[in-house]
Design a protein around this motif. Sequence first.
Motif, PDB file in Angstrom:
ATOM      1  N   PRO A  49      77.034  -2.218  84.037  1.00 47.51           N
ATOM      2  CA  PRO A  49      76.635  -3.585  84.379  1.00 47.51           C
ATOM      3  C   PRO A  49      77.343  -4.605  83.495  1.00 47.51           C
ATOM      4  N   VAL A  50      77.497  -5.810  84.023  1.00 41.22           N
ATOM      5  CA  VAL A  50      78.150  -6.886  83.282  1.00 41.22           C
ATOM      6  C   VAL A  50      77.172  -8.035  83.119  1.00 41.22           C
ATOM      7  N   ALA A  51      77.424  -8.903  82.139  1.00 36.27           N
ATOM      8  CA  ALA A  51      76.544 -10.031  81.851  1.00 36.27           C
ATOM      9  C   ALA A  51      77.123 -11.302  82.447  1.00 36.27           C
ATOM     10  N   VAL A  52      76.425 -11.892  83.409  1.00 34.09           N
ATOM     11  CA  VAL A  52      76.854 -13.163  83.980  1.00 34.09           C
ATOM     12  C   VAL A  52      76.349 -14.292  83.096  1.00 34.09           C
ATOM     13  N   PRO A  53      76.945 -15.481  83.194  1.00 36.49           N
ATOM     14  CA  PRO A  53      76.431 -16.617  82.417  1.00 36.49           C
ATOM     15  C   PRO A  53      74.967 -16.885  82.768  1.00 36.49           C
ATOM     16  N   PRO A  54      74.163 -17.301  81.801  1.00 31.70           N
ATOM     17  CA  PRO A  54      72.742 -17.539  82.070  1.00 31.70           C
ATOM     18  C   PRO A  54      72.550 -18.647  83.091  1.00 31.70           C
ATOM     19  N   ALA A  55      71.727 -18.409  84.098  1.00 35.67           N
ATOM     20  CA  ALA A  55      71.451 -19.410  85.131  1.00 35.67           C
ATOM     21  C   ALA A  55      70.839 -20.638  84.490  1.00 35.67           C
ATOM     22  N   GLY A  56      71.342 -21.822  84.852  1.00 37.84           N
ATOM     23  CA  GLY A  56      70.819 -23.052  84.284  1.00 37.84           C
ATOM     24  C   GLY A  56      71.292 -23.324  82.883  1.00 37.84           C
ATOM     25  N   GLY A  57      72.261 -22.537  82.389  1.00 42.82           N
ATOM     26  CA  GLY A  57      72.774 -22.752  81.050  1.00 42.82           C
ATOM     27  C   GLY A  57      73.534 -24.068  80.931  1.00 42.82           C
TER      28      GLY A  57
END
Length: 292
Positions: A49-57
């Motif tokens: 799995p990969v880490a997407v940018p935090p939603a609402g960041g």
Amino acid sequence: MRHSPAPRRLRTLAVVGAGTFALAACGAVAAPHAPPVVRQASAVADVAPVAVPPAGGVLDYQLGGAYPPPEGVTVVARDSTAQPEPGLHNICYVNGFQSQPADRELWLTERRDLVLSGPDGEPVSDPGWPDELLLDTSTEQHRTRLAELIGDTVRGCAASGFDSVELDNLDSYGRSQGQLTEDDNVAFAKLLADVAHGAGLAVGQKNAAELGARGKDEAGFDFAVTESCHRYEGCADYAAIYGGDVLDVEYADDLRGTFPEVCADPATPATATVRDHDLVAPDDPAYVFDHC
């Protein structure tokens, strides 16, 4: 770096220096540092799995030069030649479909067959950024070789400690004098996305809303990075595909309304940031930054 369909780049709406215009702040309180959202790469079942940018960041778009982000920023985008910012989600900018200006001669002398030629046999440049050559993604052989070259840059992003990568100029087919197709670039994007996922990076689709769901479903993009989606009324197109995983940069010299009005529009992504046209650092009088 590029704006599509217009410019490329933008910061805290404190506009410094005389002769520049002031933008009213949105009045929003900076979001706390959200933990990274980890998910399976959208089109790849056999990688971690990969880490997407935090939603609402809170996004700071620093393609014109790296500097300490303003307080409250949780996501920062920087060129692949820069270093990531500790403690934040770092997006690595890679010019995936065109050459960087500094590498123009390298491509013309050592990789000429991978540079797109027009009907007249001359290399095709981006009309808006004439120092950038369009890469020839028209054949499987070319795409494979290009994926090795551009893939080295992508892997370098991972080695430097970036969390994700945005691949610019996905829409180069629209500037190719009819030599490239959407299919060509989607196929090449898939190769680069596979490289990124294999290196542990999430991959952002840069602009090209006309692809619809193809970017996510076929190329394997995990989130979207848009320029001026409010200005050109395209934010909803990205949200329909990526939900809250949309990062938007608006440009201070090309806003549709005031920035508070941009933020008040329900279609505007929560991550929307306004920057100056050239994405300069805070010590430049033209510097602009604010966020919703």
